[in-house]
Scaffold this motif. Structure first.
Motif, PDB file in Angstrom:
ATOM      1  N   ALA A 263     -11.819   9.394  -9.891  1.00 16.12           N
ATOM      2  CA  ALA A 263     -11.080  10.509  -9.301  1.00 16.12           C
ATOM      3  C   ALA A 263      -9.987  10.066  -8.347  1.00 16.12           C
ATOM      4  O   ALA A 263      -9.876  10.540  -7.231  1.00 16.12           O
ATOM      5  CB  ALA A 263     -12.038  11.475  -8.606  1.00 16.12           C
ATOM      6  N   MET A 264      -9.183   9.094  -8.769  1.00 18.34           N
ATOM      7  CA  MET A 264      -8.028   8.686  -7.972  1.00 18.34           C
ATOM      8  C   MET A 264      -6.796   8.646  -8.856  1.00 18.34           C
ATOM      9  O   MET A 264      -6.896   8.413 -10.063  1.00 18.34           O
ATOM     10  CB  MET A 264      -8.257   7.292  -7.367  1.00 18.34           C
ATOM     11  CG  MET A 264      -9.276   7.276  -6.250  1.00 18.34           C
ATOM     12  SD  MET A 264      -9.616   5.608  -5.664  1.00 18.34           S
ATOM     13  CE  MET A 264     -10.755   5.045  -6.922  1.00 18.34           C
ATOM     14  N   ILE A 265      -5.639   8.842  -8.234  1.00 19.41           N
ATOM     15  CA  ILE A 265      -4.390   8.617  -8.941  1.00 19.41           C
ATOM     16  C   ILE A 265      -4.146   7.111  -8.901  1.00 19.41           C
ATOM     17  O   ILE A 265      -4.208   6.510  -7.826  1.00 19.41           O
ATOM     18  CB  ILE A 265      -3.235   9.381  -8.262  1.00 19.41           C
ATOM     19  CG1 ILE A 265      -3.530  10.886  -8.314  1.00 19.41           C
ATOM     20  CG2 ILE A 265      -1.905   9.058  -8.913  1.00 19.41           C
ATOM     21  CD1 ILE A 265      -2.649  11.706  -7.413  1.00 19.41           C
ATOM     22  N   PRO A 266      -3.918   6.460 -10.053  1.00 19.33           N
ATOM     23  CA  PRO A 266      -3.770   4.996 -10.051  1.00 19.33           C
ATOM     24  C   PRO A 266      -2.661   4.554  -9.096  1.00 19.33           C
ATOM     25  O   PRO A 266      -1.624   5.212  -9.001  1.00 19.33           O
ATOM     26  CB  PRO A 266      -3.381   4.693 -11.497  1.00 19.33           C
ATOM     27  CG  PRO A 266      -3.885   5.826 -12.284  1.00 19.33           C
ATOM     28  CD  PRO A 266      -3.800   7.029 -11.395  1.00 19.33           C
ATOM     29  N   SER A 267      -2.903   3.454  -8.385  1.00 19.56           N
ATOM     30  CA  SER A 267      -1.870   2.967  -7.468  1.00 19.56           C
ATOM     31  C   SER A 267      -0.992   1.943  -8.162  1.00 19.56           C
ATOM     32  O   SER A 267      -1.405   1.282  -9.105  1.00 19.56           O
ATOM     33  CB  SER A 267      -2.498   2.382  -6.210  1.00 19.56           C
ATOM     34  OG  SER A 267      -3.678   1.700  -6.512  1.00 19.56           O
ATOM     35  N   GLU A 268       0.227   1.838  -7.680  1.00 23.27           N
ATOM     36  CA  GLU A 268       1.207   0.928  -8.264  1.00 23.27           C
ATOM     37  C   GLU A 268       0.893  -0.513  -7.903  1.00 23.27           C
ATOM     38  O   GLU A 268       1.152  -1.425  -8.659  1.00 23.27           O
ATOM     39  CB  GLU A 268       2.603   1.256  -7.699  1.00 23.27           C
ATOM     40  CG  GLU A 268       3.096   2.652  -8.022  1.00 23.27           C
ATOM     41  CD  GLU A 268       3.702   2.717  -9.408  1.00 23.27           C
ATOM     42  OE1 GLU A 268       4.584   1.913  -9.704  1.00 23.27           O
ATOM     43  OE2 GLU A 268       3.260   3.577 -10.206  1.00 23.27           O
ATOM     44  N   LYS A 269       0.353  -0.705  -6.690  1.00 25.95           N
ATOM     45  CA  LYS A 269       0.171  -2.064  -6.177  1.00 25.95           C
ATOM     46  C   LYS A 269      -1.307  -2.370  -6.013  1.00 25.95           C
ATOM     47  O   LYS A 269      -2.135  -1.475  -5.996  1.00 25.95           O
ATOM     48  CB  LYS A 269       0.843  -2.170  -4.810  1.00 25.95           C
ATOM     49  CG  LYS A 269       2.355  -2.082  -4.826  1.00 25.95           C
ATOM     50  CD  LYS A 269       2.878  -2.429  -3.445  1.00 25.95           C
ATOM     51  CE  LYS A 269       4.201  -1.790  -3.139  1.00 25.95           C
ATOM     52  NZ  LYS A 269       4.560  -1.975  -1.737  1.00 25.95           N
ATOM     53  N   PRO A 270      -1.642  -3.673  -5.823  1.00 28.03           N
ATOM     54  CA  PRO A 270      -3.040  -4.017  -5.540  1.00 28.03           C
ATOM     55  C   PRO A 270      -3.510  -3.375  -4.232  1.00 28.03           C
ATOM     56  O   PRO A 270      -2.700  -3.043  -3.363  1.00 28.03           O
ATOM     57  CB  PRO A 270      -3.008  -5.540  -5.389  1.00 28.03           C
ATOM     58  CG  PRO A 270      -1.722  -5.989  -5.961  1.00 28.03           C
ATOM     59  CD  PRO A 270      -0.780  -4.853  -5.896  1.00 28.03           C
ATOM     60  N   TYR A 271      -4.817  -3.219  -4.124  1.00 29.51           N
ATOM     61  CA  TYR A 271      -5.435  -2.540  -2.982  1.00 29.51           C
ATOM     62  C   TYR A 271      -4.916  -3.010  -1.633  1.00 29.51           C
ATOM     63  O   TYR A 271      -4.471  -2.216  -0.809  1.00 29.51           O
ATOM     64  CB  TYR A 271      -6.953  -2.733  -3.048  1.00 29.51           C
ATOM     65  CG  TYR A 271      -7.709  -2.142  -1.882  1.00 29.51           C
ATOM     66  CD1 TYR A 271      -7.962  -0.781  -1.816  1.00 29.51           C
ATOM     67  CD2 TYR A 271      -8.155  -2.951  -0.845  1.00 29.51           C
ATOM     68  CE1 TYR A 271      -8.645  -0.235  -0.751  1.00 29.51           C
ATOM     69  CE2 TYR A 271      -8.841  -2.411   0.233  1.00 29.51           C
ATOM     70  CZ  TYR A 271      -9.089  -1.059   0.279  1.00 29.51           C
ATOM     71  OH  TYR A 271      -9.756  -0.522   1.338  1.00 29.51           O
ATOM     72  N   LEU A 272      -4.975  -4.326  -1.394  1.00 27.91           N
ATOM     73  CA  LEU A 272      -4.626  -4.825  -0.058  1.00 27.91           C
ATOM     74  C   LEU A 272      -3.146  -4.624   0.267  1.00 27.91           C
ATOM     75  O   LEU A 272      -2.754  -4.632   1.421  1.00 27.91           O
ATOM     76  CB  LEU A 272      -5.010  -6.297   0.088  1.00 27.91           C
ATOM     77  CG  LEU A 272      -6.518  -6.599   0.064  1.00 27.91           C
ATOM     78  CD1 LEU A 272      -6.772  -8.093   0.110  1.00 27.91           C
ATOM     79  CD2 LEU A 272      -7.240  -5.913   1.222  1.00 27.91           C
ATOM     80  N   LYS A 273      -2.319  -4.431  -0.754  1.00 28.71           N
ATOM     81  CA  LYS A 273      -0.879  -4.242  -0.530  1.00 28.71           C
ATOM     82  C   LYS A 273      -0.509  -2.757  -0.460  1.00 28.71           C
ATOM     83  O   LYS A 273       0.646  -2.423  -0.229  1.00 28.71           O
ATOM     84  CB  LYS A 273      -0.074  -4.869  -1.674  1.00 28.71           C
ATOM     85  CG  LYS A 273      -0.408  -6.293  -1.960  1.00 28.71           C
ATOM     86  CD  LYS A 273       0.731  -7.211  -1.623  1.00 28.71           C
ATOM     87  CE  LYS A 273       0.245  -8.639  -1.620  1.00 28.71           C
ATOM     88  NZ  LYS A 273       1.003  -9.510  -0.754  1.00 28.71           N
ATOM     89  N   THR A 274      -1.452  -1.877  -0.750  1.00 31.00           N
ATOM     90  CA  THR A 274      -1.147  -0.448  -0.739  1.00 31.00           C
ATOM     91  C   THR A 274      -1.364   0.079   0.670  1.00 31.00           C
ATOM     92  O   THR A 274      -2.364  -0.246   1.316  1.00 31.00           O
ATOM     93  CB  THR A 274      -2.054   0.298  -1.732  1.00 31.00           C
ATOM     94  OG1 THR A 274      -2.009  -0.373  -2.990  1.00 31.00           O
ATOM     95  CG2 THR A 274      -1.612   1.733  -1.911  1.00 31.00           C
ATOM     96  N   SER A 275      -0.418   0.887   1.159  1.00 31.12           N
ATOM     97  CA  SER A 275      -0.524   1.389   2.531  1.00 31.12           C
ATOM     98  C   SER A 275      -1.651   2.418   2.622  1.00 31.12           C
ATOM     99  O   SER A 275      -2.061   3.014   1.629  1.00 31.12           O
ATOM    100  CB  SER A 275       0.790   2.031   2.946  1.00 31.12           C
ATOM    101  OG  SER A 275       0.937   3.258   2.268  1.00 31.12           O
ATOM    102  N   VAL A 276      -2.135   2.599   3.856  1.00 28.39           N
ATOM    103  CA  VAL A 276      -3.202   3.563   4.105  1.00 28.39           C
ATOM    104  C   VAL A 276      -2.782   4.965   3.643  1.00 28.39           C
ATOM    105  O   VAL A 276      -3.548   5.670   2.996  1.00 28.39           O
ATOM    106  CB  VAL A 276      -3.574   3.548   5.593  1.00 28.39           C
ATOM    107  CG1 VAL A 276      -4.450   4.743   5.938  1.00 28.39           C
ATOM    108  CG2 VAL A 276      -4.276   2.244   5.946  1.00 28.39           C
TER     109      VAL A 276
END
Lengths: 449, 449
Positions: A263-276
């Motif tokens: 239940a998430m919208i896929p993120s463009e970047k890896p987890y640690l690089k994605t902003s809060v």
């Protein structure tokens, strides 16, 4: 694995500014490892270390760096240096980089590319995201039918050195229409005087520029390819996709499925690089939708207030019932979603899947029901009807949950929706509501409420 | 894609027994497509069609067939035919097949292999499951340092034709110790008289036979390899792993993660090939464990029977609260589990992950809380304290859920457990219990129960 290099030792050399010695040591490494080392440096040393790499290696290392480091290095380079790097990059690496960089930096990069490279990059940037065109590279070896094996070798020796893969060569006619493929293995295994036209394979597995990258990955998987030619709608060869890029695509697609299924919208970047904030944004939408849906379940409970006002004990079985139903349903939907993602299950398997899930559900449901009944009859002796209610509700819930879990992903596909959204969270919410209705209906009937 | 062949037409030819025409048409196809066609045939026609394939193609097609078809074909073959097929298969394909076949059939296959092949196969069968040794092949091109480029080409022309990949050649000393690698690209780009020892790359990325196949896949991903040499503990070259097998490994590992994360024991075979009993067996264990755990949650509810006896309305918010908590926690655990699977997140990122999840949880929790409060204050005007209780419980639940979801997968890794079991189902069960305690504690306090 090549883990025998000592990062601390390299770091010490960088810290004590023994750059000559550092350079000698770095030369021994693979570009991926050099890039990993540079990632760990501070911004001033990044530029120093990067500048001391020889030209050819520098662009290989550059392609392996994260986009933030690339931007930093670009900003510290002269226009001439930048031009050299851009020309040396494979087109697909350059495109990858440009898609991430801020517009002002992109402009500077393109300004310093030669007109040919600029044209190529712009062309690639225009293919739809996640299409075969967007992941292809223009560096391939093109041959002609009337060349001999010897001429082909000479051509490769002359032109092949900066081609991303030279192991499959593409044979085209005068209008660049793809006629066949010939591998270097074929060239090596045939006499020098044979014509390419006689040894090429004319049954070419290929993709069209606008095709989805997932379909491209499927072809690699199915046929075990190292590279795949990409043609435009007039069958003209415009590029190739190589296996290393496809490995990335497969990984990215799997990650997206994991995210969607939770239940998430896929993120463009890896987890640690994605902003809060980006993470929160990706997650809030589905949480809201599911929260509101679960209020429906609350509404169902409200309708049976009178039932649990009489027997409050009824409430205590709700978590067991809804959790088990949710888990049983998620198991089924996960199997089906993944089976469809890797191409094992297709929509015409609908009835096979349903019957299979039904049978599994009956076996699993009966076992769970019996375990539950035994536990309850020990805990609440004399309350046979209550125990029966819980057991029957559980059995029916598991059967309904597994059927829903099997049906919805395939149904989604039929209606051209992404099956991955029919995963645990949504299934759980639906099964929650259904299981409570079953439970309280049964309770009212069997317990005479 | 090559979808332009007409399966129905082929089927008609098979049905009307026009085998000559069928053969001519089949010759045009790729071995993967021929295998797919044979899979669809009945058992009698399978044998007829398979026997009409030319020898070389037959073993390629054979390697692509499902194990049931392989067994059927083996049983209908003469010993001589069987011997030919086994010799023609790549060792890794033969091993794949033998691992699945019944013991009696395996015996017959091994009896008909030449002593060399038999030795090789037996050696491969002894490597631990999912190790580098179990997925490698022994078909590679081995060169010597003192050969010239010209001699290398001659050697490849002579020996290369049934090597699985000839594009990377391995340079060994007299004791088979790996000294370096040289690609066919290097050979093509250097003059014929240069010695291999002068152009080979001595910094070889390699794996040890006993290494886990997941680590092998990581190397391919990281360095974008086409093949990887596998050495024994004395550094002697024993085989290579090729990218097509690694693509299968990556896919299989992702599928296993999906299954584990949905509370199932991973299955050996694809969904449609797995029996109903096996599926039920894979699913029942976790369902039982989770069902029993969720009884704990029921026990918590029982402790607060008096609370919802006074305000039955309290019960109707339970599904919303536990579902949202479960979803919020699953989102976090999924991100972290996947991040660890692809090597992005490592255990030392523990605190970074926790702080990130905390911040995301606060943003998300506040939004969800406010939406809920507004809805409740409209539905139940005048009951501010009840609305406040629900809102606060939701906020705290989301924060706790996301923290648990972030912490547990990393903690699992620290204790050498598989992070994938800390996924949606287990997280949901834990969060259910925690959220109900928070909810009823708050309710007792704020509503004075």
């Amino acid at each position: 694995m090549q883990e025998n290099y000592n990062v601390e030792e390299l770091m010490e050399l960088a810290d004590s500014r023994q750059f000559r010695k550092l350079k000698d040591m770095l030369m021994e490494f693979n570009e991926v490892d050099i890039a990993a080392f540079i990632e760990a440096l501070d911004s001033e040393k990044t530029v120093v270390v990067f500048r001391m790499l020889p030209k050819g290696l520098a662009s290989d290392v550059f392609a392996c760096l994260e986009v933030e480091k690339q931007e930093h290095i670009i900003n510290s380079m002269t226009d001439h240096e930048l031009g050299t790097i851009v020309e040396d990059l494979f087109v697909d690496d350059a495109v990858d980089m440009l898609e991430e960089l801020p517009a002002s930096v992109v402009k500077r990069v393109l300004r310093n590319a030669t007109p040919d490279t600029r044209k190529l990059i712009n062309q690639f940037l225009n293919y739809p995201e996640n299409s075969a065109g967007s992941i292809m590279t223009a560096e391939y070896v093109g041959l002609k039918k009337n060349m001999t094996v010897m001429q082909a070798f000479d051509y490769i020796r002359l032109h092949g050195v900066d081609k991303e893969t030279i192991y499959t060569c593409y044979v085209m006619d005068a209008t660049r229409r793809l006629e066949g493929v010939v591998t270097v293995k074929d060239l090596l295994m045939n006499p020098y005087e044979v014509a390419i036209g006689d040894i090429m394979d004319t049954h070419v597995i290929k993709a069209v520029t606008t095709e989805d990258q997932e379909d491209v990955a499927d072809s690699f998987r199915k046929y075990g390819l190292l590279s795949l030619p990409v043609v435009d709608h007039e069958e003209r060869l415009v590029g190739i996709v190589t296996v290393d890029d496809v490995v990335d695509v497969m990984e990215q697609e799997a990650t997206e499925d994991f995210e969607k299924m939770a239940a998430m919208i896929p993120s463009e970047k890896p987890y640690l690089k994605t902003s809060v904030f980006q993470l929160a944004k990706n997650r809030i939408m589905w949480l809201l939708v599911l929260m509101i849906s679960s209020m429906v379940t609350g509404g169902i409970l409200a309708r049976y207030e009178s039932a649990f006002a009489v027997i409050p004990l009824l409430v205590t079985f709700i978590p067991m019932l809804t959790d088990t139903g949710g888990n049983a349903g998620s198991q089924s939907s996960t199997m089906i979603i993944r089976g469809m993602a890797v191409g094992e299950i297709v929509t015409k398997d609908f009835f096979r899947v349903i019957f299979k899930e039904l049978k599994v559900a009956i076996i699993v449901g009966v076992i769970l029901g019996i375990v539950n009944y035994i536990r309850l009859i020990i805990l609440y002796p004399g309350q046979e009807m209550l125990c029966l209610t819980v057991m029957l509700s559980l059995l029916i819930t598991v059967i309904v949950a597994k059927t829903i879990g099997g049906v919805l992903p395939i149904a989604a596909k039929v209606f051209h929706m992404d099956p991955a959204i029919m995963a645990a969270p949504l299934i759980t919410t639906i099964v929650d509501a259904v299981s409570l209705i079953i439970y309280f209906r049964l309770a009212c009937k069997l317990l005479g409420l």
